[in-house]
Scaffold this motif. Structure first.
Motif, short mmCIF file in Angstrom:
data_model
loop_
_atom_site.label_atom_id
_atom_site.label_comp_id
_atom_site.label_asym_id
_atom_site.label_seq_id
_atom_site.Cartn_x
_atom_site.Cartn_y
_atom_site.Cartn_z
N TRP A 281 34.87 46.59 43.84
CA TRP A 281 34.76 46.16 42.46
C TRP A 281 34.51 47.34 41.52
CZ3 TRP A 281 34.21 40.58 41.52
CH2 TRP A 281 34.35 40.29 40.16
N PHE A 282 33.74 48.32 41.98
CA PHE A 282 33.39 49.42 41.09
C PHE A 282 34.59 50.26 40.67
CE2 PHE A 282 28.83 49.26 42.78
CZ PHE A 282 28.43 48.47 41.72
N PHE A 283 35.71 50.14 41.39
CA PHE A 283 36.92 50.83 40.95
C PHE A 283 37.41 50.29 39.60
CE2 PHE A 283 37.44 51.94 45.53
CZ PHE A 283 37.44 53.31 45.37
N GLN A 284 36.96 49.10 39.24
CA GLN A 284 37.28 48.56 37.92
C GLN A 284 36.67 49.42 36.81
OE1 GLN A 284 38.90 45.54 36.90
NE2 GLN A 284 39.65 45.22 38.97
N ALA A 285 35.56 50.10 37.12
CA ALA A 285 34.85 50.86 36.09
C ALA A 285 34.89 52.37 36.30
CB ALA A 285 33.39 50.41 36.04
N THR A 286 35.19 52.82 37.52
CA THR A 286 35.06 54.25 37.81
C THR A 286 36.40 54.98 37.88
OG1 THR A 286 35.04 53.79 40.20
CG2 THR A 286 32.91 53.90 39.08
N THR A 287 37.47 54.36 37.41
CA THR A 287 38.79 55.03 37.44
C THR A 287 39.40 55.09 36.05
OG1 THR A 287 39.83 52.90 38.02
CG2 THR A 287 39.24 54.38 39.83
N LEU B 259 45.81 50.48 34.41
CA LEU B 259 46.28 49.12 34.70
C LEU B 259 46.60 48.96 36.17
CD1 LEU B 259 47.07 46.34 33.61
CD2 LEU B 259 49.35 47.25 33.16
N VAL B 260 47.30 49.94 36.75
CA VAL B 260 47.67 49.87 38.16
C VAL B 260 46.42 49.90 39.05
CG1 VAL B 260 48.81 51.14 40.03
CG2 VAL B 260 49.97 50.85 37.84
N PHE B 261 45.49 50.79 38.75
CA PHE B 261 44.29 50.91 39.58
C PHE B 261 43.45 49.63 39.51
CE2 PHE B 261 43.36 55.48 40.86
CZ PHE B 261 44.69 55.83 40.88
N LYS B 262 43.33 49.05 38.33
CA LYS B 262 42.51 47.85 38.20
C LYS B 262 43.19 46.63 38.82
CE LYS B 262 39.66 49.31 34.36
NZ LYS B 262 38.91 48.89 33.18
N MET B 263 44.50 46.58 38.73
CA MET B 263 45.22 45.51 39.42
C MET B 263 45.05 45.64 40.92
SD MET B 263 48.76 45.04 37.25
CE MET B 263 49.36 43.82 38.43
N ALA B 264 45.12 46.88 41.44
CA ALA B 264 44.92 47.10 42.87
C ALA B 264 43.51 46.68 43.29
CB ALA B 264 45.16 48.57 43.21
N SER B 265 42.51 47.00 42.45
CA SER B 265 41.13 46.60 42.75
C SER B 265 41.00 45.08 42.75
CB SER B 265 40.18 47.21 41.71
OG SER B 265 38.88 46.72 41.86
N ALA B 266 41.61 44.42 41.77
CA ALA B 266 41.53 42.96 41.69
C ALA B 266 42.21 42.30 42.90
CB ALA B 266 42.17 42.47 40.39
N ILE B 267 43.38 42.80 43.26
CA ILE B 267 44.07 42.25 44.43
C ILE B 267 43.26 42.49 45.70
CG2 ILE B 267 46.13 42.49 45.88
CD1 ILE B 267 47.67 43.15 43.29
N GLY B 268 42.67 43.70 45.80
CA GLY B 268 41.83 44.01 46.95
C GLY B 268 40.64 43.07 47.07
N LEU B 269 40.03 42.75 45.94
CA LEU B 269 38.89 41.82 45.94
C LEU B 269 39.30 40.43 46.42
CD1 LEU B 269 37.15 42.85 42.61
CD2 LEU B 269 36.12 42.96 44.89
N LEU C 268 36.58 33.87 37.77
CA LEU C 268 36.39 33.87 36.32
C LEU C 268 36.24 35.28 35.76
CD1 LEU C 268 35.89 32.35 33.67
CD2 LEU C 268 33.47 32.23 34.28
N VAL C 269 35.38 36.09 36.36
CA VAL C 269 35.13 37.43 35.85
C VAL C 269 36.35 38.33 36.06
CG1 VAL C 269 33.67 39.48 36.04
CG2 VAL C 269 32.65 37.20 36.15
N LEU C 270 37.00 38.20 37.20
CA LEU C 270 38.22 38.99 37.42
C LEU C 270 39.27 38.66 36.37
CD1 LEU C 270 39.13 39.31 41.21
CD2 LEU C 270 38.68 41.11 39.56
N ALA C 271 39.44 37.38 36.05
CA ALA C 271 40.42 36.99 35.03
C ALA C 271 40.06 37.59 33.68
CB ALA C 271 40.49 35.47 34.94
#
Length: 323
Positions: free
Chosen positions: A178-184, A216-226, A252-255
């Motif tokens: 999840w932290f890849f949503q904020a650290t990339t 966008l790509v990194f956060k989508m990858a993080s979301a799919i990974g979650l 909900l939060v991912l969306a």
């Protein structure tokens, strides 16, 4: 042996862990964690946020002073724009530090848990949450960014308590992903800083477009990974109300975060197009000024002859076959 401990060790998710991983997780069980961690103890959390906020405020003041002395473009910005640039720098530094700390616990993805690794996960969460809280107070923000920061803060607090309440080992890896949503997001802050401080059009345009796509790509990858991790490791966790709530909170939060990210990338792409149009306008003005100078100072006969000779040479080169 404590019946609660026996029940814990009989879980299927604990049977596949190594003895050292089990010992690490048990170290974070019970009153020791609840009394000693900043995210659960009111006295510690007050002290933590006071120290962290003071450090960030001092860093912000120093950064603003340094930019004010070294950058004419920065001095030309209004007060809110200067604060925004300062936060870009603090975001770059803090998220890079959180990413470095986060990478220490990469073994969590293979369910090999160590004390240092688990603490690194919570340290990364503390850095990110402290940064977002300070930014919410320090500068005016758009609604999209406020939603993003509040959603991130909520999920960090929720998962921190969920780890203690449930002791599901896989939640540690969830934090890591999840932290890849904020650290990339470092590239997007560099691009926005270049836009504010009027760096070269070419560099700014390239960085804006690259960062819009990269984040966008990194956060989508993080979301799919979650979602994949939840489907593999956590969808059977339904024993408590917390387990059931986690599934709803995850979706909900991912969306919310992905909606804000799509909007943010779109805005950054628009900024890149604006810089490109500005670059084209400057080029047209330069050509117009050059032609005006040519009319005022026409070339001599020799200069015209040299120009014709150069043009003939260029045509002969273009006529050569391509190897």
């Amino acid at each position: 042996m404590d019946p609660a401990l026996i029940s814990l060790l009989e879980r299927e998710e604990y049977k596949r862990l190594s003895p050292s991983s089990i010992a690490t997780l048990l170290e974070f069980q019970g009153a020791g964690l609840r009394n000693d961690t900043a995210w659960l103890c009111p006295i510690n959390i007050f002290s933590y946020w006071t120290i962290l906020s003071g450090t960030q405020y001092a860093s912000a003041r120093f950064t603003r002073w340094a930019f004010g002395r070294s950058s004419p473009a920065f001095r030309g910005l209004n007060d809110e724009q200067q604060k925004t640039c300062v936060m870009y720098i603090l975001n770059i530094v803090a998220t890079t530090a959180a990413l470095a700390v986060q990478l220490v616990c990469s073994s969590s993805l293979t369910e090999d848990y160590t004390v240092a690794g688990v603490r690194s996960v919570f340290a990364a969460g503390s850095l990110v949450s402290g940064l977002y809280l300070f930014e919410l107070v320090y500068r005016a923000m758009r609604l999209q960014m406020i939603i993003h920061h509040l959603a991130t803060l909520f999920i960090i607090c929720f998962i921190a308590i969920y780890v203690v309440d449930s002791l599901h080992p896989s939640i540690i890896a969830t934090c890591y992903i999840w932290f890849f949503q904020a650290t990339t997001e470092q590239t997007i802050f560099v691009a926005l800083l270049a836009y504010r401080l009027k760096f070269s059009h070419r560099f700014t345009r390239i960085m804006l477009r690259f960062s819009a796509l990269q984040t966008l790509v990194f956060k989508m990858a993080s979301a799919i990974g979650l979602l994949v991790w939840y489907g593999i490791k956590q969808r059977h966790n339904t024993a408590t109300a917390f387990d059931k709530a986690y599934a709803a909170v995850l979706i909900l939060v991912l969306a919310m975060l992905m909606c804000t990210q799509f909007y943010g990338s779109w805005i950054v792409w628009i900024l890149a197009r604006r810089v490109e149009r500005r670059q084209q306008t400057d080029a047209r003005v330069l050509r117009s000024n050059t032609s005006s100078l040519g009319e005022l100072f026409p070339p001599s006969v020799d200069e015209k002859k040299d120009g014709l000779d150069l043009e003939r040479q260029m045509r002969s080169v273009e006529a050569l076959p391509v190897v």
